[in-house]
Design a protein around this motif. Structure first.
Motif, PDB file in Angstrom:
ATOM      1  N   ASN A  81      32.017  40.291  40.909  1.00 26.72           N
ATOM      2  CA  ASN A  81      32.002  40.506  38.819  1.00 26.72           C
ATOM      3  C   ASN A  81      31.486  38.829  38.842  1.00 26.72           C
ATOM      4  N   LEU A  82      32.733  37.868  38.272  1.00 24.69           N
ATOM      5  CA  LEU A  82      32.405  36.356  38.715  1.00 24.69           C
ATOM      6  C   LEU A  82      30.796  36.002  39.378  1.00 24.69           C
ATOM      7  N   ILE A  83      31.195  36.192  40.751  1.00 27.56           N
ATOM      8  CA  ILE A  83      30.278  35.641  41.567  1.00 27.56           C
ATOM      9  C   ILE A  83      28.379  35.751  41.531  1.00 27.56           C
ATOM     10  N   TYR A  84      28.903  37.940  41.073  1.00 28.97           N
ATOM     11  CA  TYR A  84      27.281  38.217  40.503  1.00 28.97           C
ATOM     12  C   TYR A  84      26.989  37.470  39.149  1.00 28.97           C
ATOM     13  N   LEU A  85      27.845  36.756  37.907  1.00 35.00           N
ATOM     14  CA  LEU A  85      27.655  36.399  37.156  1.00 35.00           C
ATOM     15  C   LEU A  85      26.742  35.065  36.840  1.00 35.00           C
ATOM     16  N   VAL A  86      27.639  34.246  38.025  1.00 32.71           N
ATOM     17  CA  VAL A  86      27.014  33.062  38.917  1.00 32.71           C
ATOM     18  C   VAL A  86      25.549  33.150  38.784  1.00 32.71           C
ATOM     19  N   VAL A  87      25.086  34.240  39.726  1.00 27.65           N
ATOM     20  CA  VAL A  87      24.171  34.999  40.684  1.00 27.65           C
ATOM     21  C   VAL A  87      23.085  35.207  39.117  1.00 27.65           C
ATOM     22  N   SER A  88      23.495  36.102  38.896  1.00 24.04           N
ATOM     23  CA  SER A  88      22.564  36.548  37.025  1.00 24.04           C
ATOM     24  C   SER A  88      22.677  35.319  36.524  1.00 24.04           C
ATOM     25  N   GLY A  89      22.878  34.046  36.015  1.00 21.90           N
ATOM     26  CA  GLY A  89      22.595  33.045  35.528  1.00 21.90           C
ATOM     27  C   GLY A  89      21.691  32.018  35.943  1.00 21.90           C
ATOM     28  N   LEU A  90      21.608  32.130  37.279  1.00 22.76           N
ATOM     29  CA  LEU A  90      20.722  30.916  38.450  1.00 22.76           C
ATOM     30  C   LEU A  90      19.723  31.879  38.110  1.00 22.76           C
ATOM     31  N   ASP A  91      19.979  32.910  38.361  1.00 25.84           N
ATOM     32  CA  ASP A  91      18.161  34.084  38.440  1.00 25.84           C
ATOM     33  C   ASP A  91      17.700  34.246  36.781  1.00 25.84           C
ATOM     34  N   GLY A  92      18.569  33.810  36.414  1.00 29.79           N
ATOM     35  CA  GLY A  92      18.211  33.537  34.746  1.00 29.79           C
ATOM     36  C   GLY A  92      17.714  35.021  33.691  1.00 29.79           C
ATOM     37  N   THR A  93      18.866  35.741  34.558  1.00 28.18           N
ATOM     38  CA  THR A  93      18.324  37.357  34.196  1.00 28.18           C
ATOM     39  C   THR A  93      19.710  37.738  32.852  1.00 28.18           C
ATOM     40  N   ARG A 105      28.164  41.176  32.556  1.00 26.74           N
ATOM     41  CA  ARG A 105      29.120  40.626  33.755  1.00 26.74           C
ATOM     42  C   ARG A 105      30.240  40.058  32.764  1.00 26.74           C
ATOM     43  N   LEU A 106      29.439  39.097  31.760  1.00 23.02           N
ATOM     44  CA  LEU A 106      30.675  38.076  30.927  1.00 23.02           C
ATOM     45  C   LEU A 106      31.451  38.837  30.089  1.00 23.02           C
ATOM     46  N   GLY A 107      30.697  40.149  29.405  1.00 15.74           N
ATOM     47  CA  GLY A 107      32.035  40.978  28.791  1.00 15.74           C
ATOM     48  C   GLY A 107      32.809  41.609  29.780  1.00 15.74           C
ATOM     49  N   GLY A 108      32.688  41.610  30.402  1.00 13.38           N
ATOM     50  CA  GLY A 108      33.429  42.180  31.315  1.00 13.38           C
ATOM     51  C   GLY A 108      34.868  41.577  31.955  1.00 13.38           C
ATOM     52  N   THR A 109      34.499  40.209  32.362  1.00 17.21           N
ATOM     53  CA  THR A 109      35.131  39.313  31.953  1.00 17.21           C
ATOM     54  C   THR A 109      36.105  39.037  31.519  1.00 17.21           C
ATOM     55  N   ALA A 110      35.540  39.089  30.280  1.00 17.77           N
ATOM     56  CA  ALA A 110      35.761  38.772  28.805  1.00 17.77           C
ATOM     57  C   ALA A 110      36.993  40.082  28.495  1.00 17.77           C
ATOM     58  N   CYS A 111      37.282  41.499  28.883  1.00 15.17           N
ATOM     59  CA  CYS A 111      37.612  42.382  29.231  1.00 15.17           C
ATOM     60  C   CYS A 111      39.020  42.594  30.013  1.00 15.17           C
ATOM     61  N   TYR A 112      38.674  41.549  30.875  1.00 14.86           N
ATOM     62  CA  TYR A 112      40.380  41.568  32.398  1.00 14.86           C
ATOM     63  C   TYR A 112      40.605  40.037  31.883  1.00 14.86           C
ATOM     64  N   ILE A 113      40.323  39.018  30.689  1.00 21.09           N
ATOM     65  CA  ILE A 113      41.156  38.296  30.170  1.00 21.09           C
ATOM     66  C   ILE A 113      41.888  38.463  29.362  1.00 21.09           C
ATOM     67  N   ALA A 114      41.692  39.941  28.386  1.00 16.92           N
ATOM     68  CA  ALA A 114      42.208  40.459  27.059  1.00 16.92           C
ATOM     69  C   ALA A 114      43.189  41.130  27.794  1.00 16.92           C
TER      70      ALA A 114
END
Length: 214
Positions: free
Chosen positions: A37-49, A56-65
């Motif tokens: 998820n973190l890898i694709y988060l970076v890729v999505s950011g680089l792609d501008g999507t 994906r950032l929300g999914g990471t936030a759920c995991y951290i929470a």
């Protein structure tokens, strides 16, 4: 087998179930860790999507929470209490996952699993004197392989105990995978209900340990 080991192995089976359920029902997305998820988060950011990136950032936030929640439980309560609450969180996640439509974005649909498996990872992080995750199996495979190799070289009783513990955890995890594969094949999204008996199998051992400490 001690109650602690029984509970740990039962939760490993539930972890295997969660893993295969997410992969088979949510577009090949693994809901029990954040690496992909973190890898694709970076890729999505680089792609501008930015839409997928925010999901994906929300999914990471759920995991951290989930991690924060479990650490606070561990810090301000006894370990068995934290484990009982972790099982309860897993139960709640199963009920939520069963009602999320198949057409939902796969990452968004796995938010309950991200939170619940993070709580489980912290709450069931060790047993029988070993650090051992119940939500994925790579490190357990490494520890088992190390134990087998060391035992063949030294014949030490501790290495035999280690390989049996990690071997049992791996076996239970992948039995959970097999059960999850069957339930998902039979009932699709609602197949997550098949995880409930695995969670229920862990609960008595934890409750008895809690009662013994009372």
């Amino acid at each position: 087998m001690t109650r602690e080991t029984w509970a740990h192995h039962a939760m490993a089976a539930a972890g295997g179930f969660f893993g295969v359920y997410a992969l088979l029902t949510r577009g090949g997305t693994f809901g029990s860790s954040e690496t992909s998820n973190l890898i694709y988060l970076v890729v999505s950011g680089l792609d501008g999507t930015w839409g997928p990136a925010l999901i994906r950032l929300g999914g990471t936030a759920c995991y951290i929470a989930g991690i924060v929640f479990a650490v606070l439980l561990r810090r301000y309560g006894r370990r068995p209490q934290a484990q009982i609450l972790s099982i309860s969180v897993d139960f709640a996640a199963c009920l939520l996952l069963a009602w999320i439509p198949a057409e939902t974005d796969p990452i968004l649909a796995l938010y309950p699993m991200f939170f619940a498996t993070a709580v489980q990872w912290v709450s069931f992080s060790q047993a029988a004197g070993y650090n051992c995750a119940t939500i994925f199996s790579t490190n357990n495979l490494r520890q088992f392989t190390e134990g087998v190799t060391e035992f063949l070289c030294t014949r030490e009783a501790e290495q035999l105990r280690k390989l049996k513990f990690y071997g049992g955890t791996l076996a239970c995890f992948h039995l959970g995978v097999a059960w999850g594969w069957w339930c998902t094949g039979q009932w699709g999204i609602a197949g997550i209900y098949g995880c409930l008996p695995l969670l229920a199998a862990a609960l008595p051992a934890v409750v008895v340990r809690e009662s013994a400490k009372a």
